[in-house]
Design a protein around this motif. Structure first.
Motif, PDB file in Angstrom:
ATOM      1  N   PRO A  30       0.824  -1.191   0.000  1.00 22.43           N
ATOM      2  CA  PRO A  30       0.000   0.000   0.000  1.00 22.43           C
ATOM      3  C   PRO A  30       0.867   1.252   0.000  1.00 22.43           C
ATOM      4  O   PRO A  30       1.948   1.254   0.573  1.00 22.43           O
ATOM      5  N   ASP A 126      -2.895 -10.544   8.004  1.00 16.91           N
ATOM      6  CA  ASP A 126      -4.229 -10.464   7.425  1.00 16.91           C
ATOM      7  C   ASP A 126      -4.297  -9.307   6.449  1.00 16.91           C
ATOM      8  O   ASP A 126      -3.575  -8.312   6.586  1.00 16.91           O
ATOM      9  N   ASP A 127      -5.182  -9.438   5.475  1.00 18.74           N
ATOM     10  CA  ASP A 127      -5.344  -8.404   4.460  1.00 18.74           C
ATOM     11  C   ASP A 127      -5.870  -7.106   5.062  1.00 18.74           C
ATOM     12  O   ASP A 127      -5.460  -6.030   4.683  1.00 18.74           O
ATOM     13  N   GLY A 128      -6.775  -7.182   5.991  1.00 18.20           N
ATOM     14  CA  GLY A 128      -7.334  -5.966   6.560  1.00 18.20           C
ATOM     15  C   GLY A 128      -8.578  -5.508   5.821  1.00 18.20           C
ATOM     16  O   GLY A 128      -9.549  -5.076   6.418  1.00 18.20           O
ATOM     17  N   ARG A 129      -8.550  -5.599   4.488  1.00 12.91           N
ATOM     18  CA  ARG A 129      -9.712  -5.226   3.673  1.00 12.91           C
ATOM     19  C   ARG A 129     -10.535  -6.432   3.278  1.00 12.91           C
ATOM     20  O   ARG A 129     -11.711  -6.315   2.993  1.00 12.91           O
ATOM     21  N   ASP A 130      -9.897  -7.594   3.208  1.00 10.24           N
ATOM     22  CA  ASP A 130     -10.580  -8.814   2.797  1.00 10.24           C
ATOM     23  C   ASP A 130     -10.217  -9.912   3.791  1.00 10.24           C
ATOM     24  O   ASP A 130      -9.088 -10.412   3.777  1.00 10.24           O
TER      25      ASP A 130
END
Length: 184
Positions: A30, A126-130
């Protein structure tokens, strides 16, 4: 690829990908990542190590043109090389992509990822968004181990190639541009 051309590739940066890398899709980090947390190499030696790791990974795929794939099997090494290049290029690797990059069945790759994780060489996040997706990356210990091994290999290859290219007074022959003896 010679050591000198690897170092040149490292100096130019490692922006371009090859077809072998495309077989293991990765997601860029990101943009919020600050320069202080970047894992991208800043010096020529670091870029040379990335170039060498990438070439080793691609060469492992290339040898299947000459030998059947069932002769070789080191999914752990493929995972480490793949994750090293991704880390140094500031790219995130989904766990599924790491499995694809290992060129073994997913269950085998996942088993090796668990082993690498237990030994402290890789970690998951973890993805955080998914919530269905996780990423895998080398730990600082894993990066340090890969840096040390690749740096040592670069030095060893450079010494071997320098020695192979050196003239041998006892030979009544000349050496070609890659250090092989040719008759006069």
């Amino acid at each position: 690829m010679t050591v000198r051309s690897m170092m040149a590739a490292g100096r130019r940066g490692f922006a371009s990908s090859t077809a072998a890398t495309a077989a293991s899709p990765m997601i860029p980090a990101p943009p919020a990542a600050s320069p202080s947390t970047s894992r991208a190499p800043r010096d020529a030696a670091g870029r040379a190590a990335v170039a060498l790791a990438h070439e080793l990974y691609v060469a492992r795929r290339r040898r299947e043109r000459h030998f059947t794939g069932d002769l070789f099997g080191e999914p752990t090494w493929d995972i480490l090389l793949d994750l090293y290049v991704a880390a140094r290029e500031d790219r995130r690797v989904p766990t599924t992509s790491a499995c694809i990059g290992a060129h073994v069945p997913p269950t085998t790759a996942l088993r090796w990822l668990r082993i690498l994780e237990a030994k402290g060489h890789v970690e998951r996040e973890d993805d955080g968004r998914d919530g269905r997706r996780t990423f895998v990356r080398l730990t600082d210990m894993g990066l340090a181990a890969m840096d040390a091994w690749l740096s040592g290999l670069i030095m060893t290859l450079d010494k071997a190639l320098t020695k192979a290219r050196a003239p041998h007074p006892e030979d009544d022959a000349t050496r070609d541009d890659v250090g092989l003896t040719v008759a006069r």
